[in-house]
Write an enzyme that holds these catalytic residues in place. Structure first.
Site, PDB file in Angstrom:
ATOM      1  N   ASP A 115      15.668  -2.522  -5.350  1.00  0.00           N
ATOM      2  CA  ASP A 115      14.330  -1.932  -5.290  1.00  0.00           C
ATOM      3  C   ASP A 115      13.832  -2.111  -3.859  1.00  0.00           C
ATOM      4  OD1 ASP A 115      11.603  -1.439  -5.289  1.00  0.00           O
ATOM      5  OD2 ASP A 115      11.127  -2.899  -6.862  1.00  0.00           O
TER       6      ASP A 115
ATOM      7  N   HIS B   4       8.824  -6.339  -9.991  1.00  0.00           N
ATOM      8  CA  HIS B   4       7.811  -5.347 -10.359  1.00  0.00           C
ATOM      9  C   HIS B   4       8.204  -4.788 -11.727  1.00  0.00           C
ATOM     10  CE1 HIS B   4       5.718  -1.446 -10.264  1.00  0.00           C
ATOM     11  NE2 HIS B   4       4.971  -1.915  -9.281  1.00  0.00           N
TER      12      HIS B   4
ATOM     13  N   LYS C  74       5.054   4.438   0.845  1.00  0.00           N
ATOM     14  CA  LYS C  74       5.003   3.088   1.422  1.00  0.00           C
ATOM     15  C   LYS C  74       5.659   3.051   2.804  1.00  0.00           C
ATOM     16  CE  LYS C  74       4.398   1.008  -3.039  1.00  0.00           C
ATOM     17  NZ  LYS C  74       4.489  -0.154  -3.898  1.00  0.00           N
TER      18      LYS C  74
ATOM     19  N   GLN D  17       9.214  -2.107  -1.121  1.00  0.00           N
ATOM     20  CA  GLN D  17       8.483  -2.908  -0.152  1.00  0.00           C
ATOM     21  C   GLN D  17       9.308  -3.221   1.089  1.00  0.00           C
ATOM     22  OE1 GLN D  17       5.328  -3.544  -0.365  1.00  0.00           O
ATOM     23  NE2 GLN D  17       5.069  -2.785  -2.441  1.00  0.00           N
TER      24      GLN D  17
ATOM     25  N   CYS E 198       1.373  -5.487 -10.998  1.00  0.00           N
ATOM     26  CA  CYS E 198       2.455  -4.917 -11.820  1.00  0.00           C
ATOM     27  C   CYS E 198       3.620  -5.893 -11.937  1.00  0.00           C
ATOM     28  CB  CYS E 198       2.933  -3.580 -11.270  1.00  0.00           C
ATOM     29  SG  CYS E 198       1.678  -2.275 -11.316  1.00  0.00           S
TER      30      CYS E 198
END
Length: 405
Positions: free
Chosen positions: A199, A122, A225, A202, A363
């Site tokens: 990261d 991303h 999220k 997700q 993105c």
């Protein structure tokens, strides 16, 4: 135990929405998840019973707000298996968390140093490190993926060396759904003494996250999220790393002593949290975690796998549909193209049928360029979606395909 999706859906007021007289089918969960009533109630309850600033007042409302705010930090720490709540730094979301790390790293990098990332990043986990390298003369090394959208692990390991200062990769690709072998990658990086930043935007909502078991130095994620509010997130960092990390912003809350010519910064977590925080957001995020953690996690994962499996079955029978990202290990993200159509047109036609998906580059422009495509249409499933919604999605796709032929 199976998941009672019908009962679960009753806890999400927005799922009762009608779009042009058609029931909402919300398949944009990788962008943001919807919020259960428990989270909405927590936000309303804070603002109606104890709204005040934290760590500053000498009155009941401030004391109660502070208690709930710090309890929320403890909730997050427990959820990800942090060693101490002081390792949990409140941020506005994953993007700010990654920027805090990159800002500090930029003060340590030198020419000749290397930062490793992957082709599936991303922008928030690419541009941050790119800019840190530009400022310092360090080298940004990009590890390739294969045609299925899986990281070339052997290439990752071969690229590691004594000049590698930090490696950054996603737990799960937002564009492809690929689940990376984060424990394995972390162990490899640690052999050369590199810092590891993950990261987790997700990954946080798809199974347990144990930062101790992973062995990383940083894990970043967003509340929205994970069925929580927008504008709140977390940077988890290993305490011995964060204690010496350069401050990100300056202002109130994060100081120990101030004179006109010098400032002494406070201890963790305050030193990395300047200004009035998103108090309600932190409390709402904790409410989301409490709600989510109370569910049968095995049943959740089984249900999400069943949704993706049904989608894959239907995709295999649909002429002209090309899946983008076919990794063996995936979460419920299906990115795709339809021959002779543009993703934006697909999204428009599906929206008129009440079905919400994402279209565009997600993105992840360098990834799209690597795949030689302008973007994708992306359906992303969550725990409140049903097999019937997956089937409705494909029926709508057939209609879009006919209209755009």
């Amino acid at each position: 135990m199976s998941l009672d999706v019908t009962a679960l859906r009753q806890q999400f007021p927005i799922l009762k929405t009608q779009i042009d007289g058609k029931p909402l089918v919300y398949l944009d969960n990788a962008a943001t998840t919807q919020k259960p009533q428990a989270v909405i109630d927590a936000l309303v309850e804070f603002y109606t019973t104890c709204n005040a600033n934290v760590h500053r007042g000498s009155h009941y409302l401030s004391d109660e707000a502070t208690r709930r705010y710090e309890k929320a930090r403890t909730t997050v720490a427990s959820f990800i298996h942090a060693n101490a709540k002081e390792e949990v730094i409140w941020t506005s979301g994953t993007t700010e968390s990654l920027n805090i790390i990159a800002h500090g790293l930029a003060q340590q990098l030198q020419p000749g140093d290397e930062v490793l990332i992957t082709e599936m990043e991303h922008h928030a986990n690419l541009v941050t490190w790119q800019q840190a390298c530009i400022k310092t003369g360090a080298k940004l090394v990009v590890i390739p993926i294969n045609e299925a959208g899986e990281l070339e692990v052997a290439r990752f390991e071969a690229a590691l060396n004594t000049q590698t200062r930090l490696v950054a990769f996603p737990h799960v690709s937002n564009a492809l759904g690929t689940i990376n072998p984060i424990n394995e990658l972390t162990a490899m990086a640690k052999k050369v003494g590199a810092l590891v930043s993950i990261d987790g935007a997700q990954g946080i909502a798809h199974g347990g996250v144990d930062v101790q078991a992973i062995g990383c130095d940083f894990y970043s994620f967003s509340g929205h999220k994970l069925f929580g509010p927008t504008g709140i997130g977390c940077l988890w960092g290993r305490q011995q790393v964060l204690e010496d990390w350069p401050v990100w912003q300056t202002g109130g809350e994060m100081i120990a002593d101030v004179e006109y010519q010098n400032t002494t910064f406070g201890a963790l977590p305050n030193r990395l949290e300047a200004g009035t925080p998103n108090i309600a957001g932190a409390i709402g995020m904790a409410a989301a975690i409490d709600w989510f953690a109370a569910l049968d996690q095995h049943a959740i994962q089984t249900h999400e796998k069943a949704l993706l499996a049904r989608a894959n079955e239907l995709a295999a029978d649909m002429p002209g549909m090309r899946l983008i990202g076919t990794a063996k290990h995936k979460v419920g993200i299906m990115s795709f193209l339809l021959d002779g159509t543009h993703p934006a047109d697909i999204g428009f036609i599906l929206d008129r049928q009440g079905i919400a998906i994402r279209t565009g580059d997600n993105c992840a422009q360098p990834l799209m360029k690597r795949l030689k495509i302008p973007g994708t249409a992306r359906a992303s499933f969550s725990i409140y979606n049903t097999i019937e919604e997956v089937e409705a999605f494909f029926n709508a796709l057939k209609k879009a395909q006919t209209m755009l032929a």
